[in-house]
Design a protein around this motif. Sequence first.
Motif, PDB file in Angstrom:
ATOM      1  N   ASP A  95      -0.885   4.231  -6.706  1.00 38.68           N
ATOM      2  CA  ASP A  95       0.229   4.320  -5.747  1.00 38.68           C
ATOM      3  C   ASP A  95       1.516   5.086  -6.208  1.00 38.68           C
ATOM      4  O   ASP A  95       2.533   4.971  -5.412  1.00 38.68           O
ATOM      5  CB  ASP A  95       0.930   2.591  -5.608  1.00 38.68           C
ATOM      6  CG  ASP A  95       0.960   2.235  -7.130  1.00 38.68           C
ATOM      7  OD1 ASP A  95       0.392   2.454  -8.201  1.00 38.68           O
ATOM      8  OD2 ASP A  95       2.122   1.692  -7.299  1.00 38.68           O
ATOM      9  N   PHE A 216      -9.105   3.229  -1.743  1.00 39.38           N
ATOM     10  CA  PHE A 216      -8.415   2.080  -1.727  1.00 39.38           C
ATOM     11  C   PHE A 216      -9.056   0.722  -2.432  1.00 39.38           C
ATOM     12  O   PHE A 216     -10.282   0.493  -2.129  1.00 39.38           O
ATOM     13  CB  PHE A 216      -7.752   1.813  -0.307  1.00 39.38           C
ATOM     14  CG  PHE A 216      -7.073   2.903   0.255  1.00 39.38           C
ATOM     15  CD1 PHE A 216      -5.691   3.081  -0.011  1.00 39.38           C
ATOM     16  CD2 PHE A 216      -7.603   3.914   0.843  1.00 39.38           C
ATOM     17  CE1 PHE A 216      -5.004   4.414   0.649  1.00 39.38           C
ATOM     18  CE2 PHE A 216      -7.012   5.098   1.518  1.00 39.38           C
ATOM     19  CZ  PHE A 216      -5.860   5.111   1.494  1.00 39.38           C
ATOM     20  N   TRP A 218      -9.332  -2.872  -1.428  1.00 39.42           N
ATOM     21  CA  TRP A 218      -9.205  -3.609  -0.330  1.00 39.42           C
ATOM     22  C   TRP A 218      -9.240  -5.129  -0.672  1.00 39.42           C
ATOM     23  O   TRP A 218      -9.796  -5.621  -1.627  1.00 39.42           O
ATOM     24  CB  TRP A 218     -10.199  -3.367   0.774  1.00 39.42           C
ATOM     25  CG  TRP A 218     -10.132  -2.061   1.470  1.00 39.42           C
ATOM     26  CD1 TRP A 218     -10.691  -0.993   0.822  1.00 39.42           C
ATOM     27  CD2 TRP A 218      -9.490  -1.807   2.291  1.00 39.42           C
ATOM     28  NE1 TRP A 218     -10.230   0.257   1.785  1.00 39.42           N
ATOM     29  CE2 TRP A 218      -9.765  -0.408   2.764  1.00 39.42           C
ATOM     30  CE3 TRP A 218      -8.911  -2.645   3.495  1.00 39.42           C
ATOM     31  CZ2 TRP A 218      -9.260   0.238   4.138  1.00 39.42           C
ATOM     32  CZ3 TRP A 218      -8.533  -2.005   4.697  1.00 39.42           C
ATOM     33  CH2 TRP A 218      -8.451  -0.549   4.994  1.00 39.42           C
ATOM     34  N   VAL A 253      -1.240  -0.496   2.981  1.00 32.22           N
ATOM     35  CA  VAL A 253      -1.155  -1.005   1.456  1.00 32.22           C
ATOM     36  C   VAL A 253      -0.054  -1.851   1.178  1.00 32.22           C
ATOM     37  O   VAL A 253       1.041  -1.551   1.253  1.00 32.22           O
ATOM     38  CB  VAL A 253      -1.163   0.264   0.457  1.00 32.22           C
ATOM     39  CG1 VAL A 253      -1.208  -0.333  -1.012  1.00 32.22           C
ATOM     40  CG2 VAL A 253      -2.362   1.182   0.690  1.00 32.22           C
ATOM     41  N   ALA A 260      -5.303  -2.787  -0.111  1.00 33.58           N
ATOM     42  CA  ALA A 260      -5.296  -2.355   1.179  1.00 33.58           C
ATOM     43  C   ALA A 260      -5.308  -3.557   2.228  1.00 33.58           C
ATOM     44  O   ALA A 260      -6.456  -4.300   1.689  1.00 33.58           O
ATOM     45  CB  ALA A 260      -6.440  -1.363   1.518  1.00 33.58           C
TER      46      ALA A 260
END
Length: 352
Positions: A95, A216, A218, A253, A260
């Motif tokens: 991030d 990502f 999730w 996100v 996510a």
Amino acid sequence: MEQAVDECVGLLGAVTDRDWERVRAGRSDWDCRETAVHIAENLIAYAGQLAGREHDRWSPFLLSMEEDTGNADVLRVIGTTGALLAATIRTTPRDVRGAFHPYPFRSANREGFAAMGVAEVLLHTHDIAEGLGVSYEPAPELCDFVLTRIFPYVQPGPTPWPTLLWATGRGELAGRAPVTQWRWNNNAVIDTERLTLEGVTPAAAADLSTVGDGGFEWIEGGPMEGTRVGTGLVYKQYEDGVHRPEWGTYVLVRREDGRAIGAMGFHSVPDEEGRVEVGYDLVEGARGHGYATEALRALSQWALGRPEARTVVANVERDNLPSQNVLARAGFTQVAEDPEQLAYELREPREG
């Protein structure tokens, strides 16, 4: 990163006995020695931007070579700075974003910096090799890595290396006009109070449209089928050469844990009347917290702030009450209906 640097150092290491300062590097205005130093400068600069979490300016330091440094030593420095950038990329959370060139979206995450670093090595190694009359063709997967991450608007060609050379004004590609100006594009990012909307690159779209996670993490149950369908359309647009990344899909996100929770995006660029359609889905475990409304407000505001967009459109099934409520809370107004769907619009504010 390491593979690109190894190929560069291995190739140029065989010609360090030549006078690099008297030979122009390809089509550039630099000589081969200056170009090699430039590779090292960029690699350490990118490592500094990412490690230092520089968000809006360059970190104020320069790389300098000791006096009487030979060509072989410059290659050693390229190897060292490449290793530093690779280590920084591996140890930086996904991030984190850092500033780079001031276009087009002013920042890049670790994958963006990796792609930029690889691009610098591949392209400038080509320039030096061309100047010295040495044959060079990097591994296709390196070129594809760059193209699918920071050249989202470039339609894939028959093979990735000639495509990358063409896209950067270094070669010709059958059926395409010569490129005289170019720049790469990292993915767009839109921040809200609780979310980060991360633009999906062609590489992530290809992965998400099948069975992957797109890079990502999730929450349980994601990604949803709608996300896979939407990112499949994004990749098809990329293959057709009509993809414009800012008008693509964004993964939502959650900032508190970096996970996510859904996706939201546009079906295409705005039409001639300035109308652009938006769609979205949210993983079931993230529903009921206002995330979709928050993201839709931000994305719609972003779109209507662009000169080419005047109306954001959404179509929703008649029995999908939660989605209708999201649209209403985000300021959309129902404007039409048919037996299956309701149509909503949000228009740009009128002056006066």
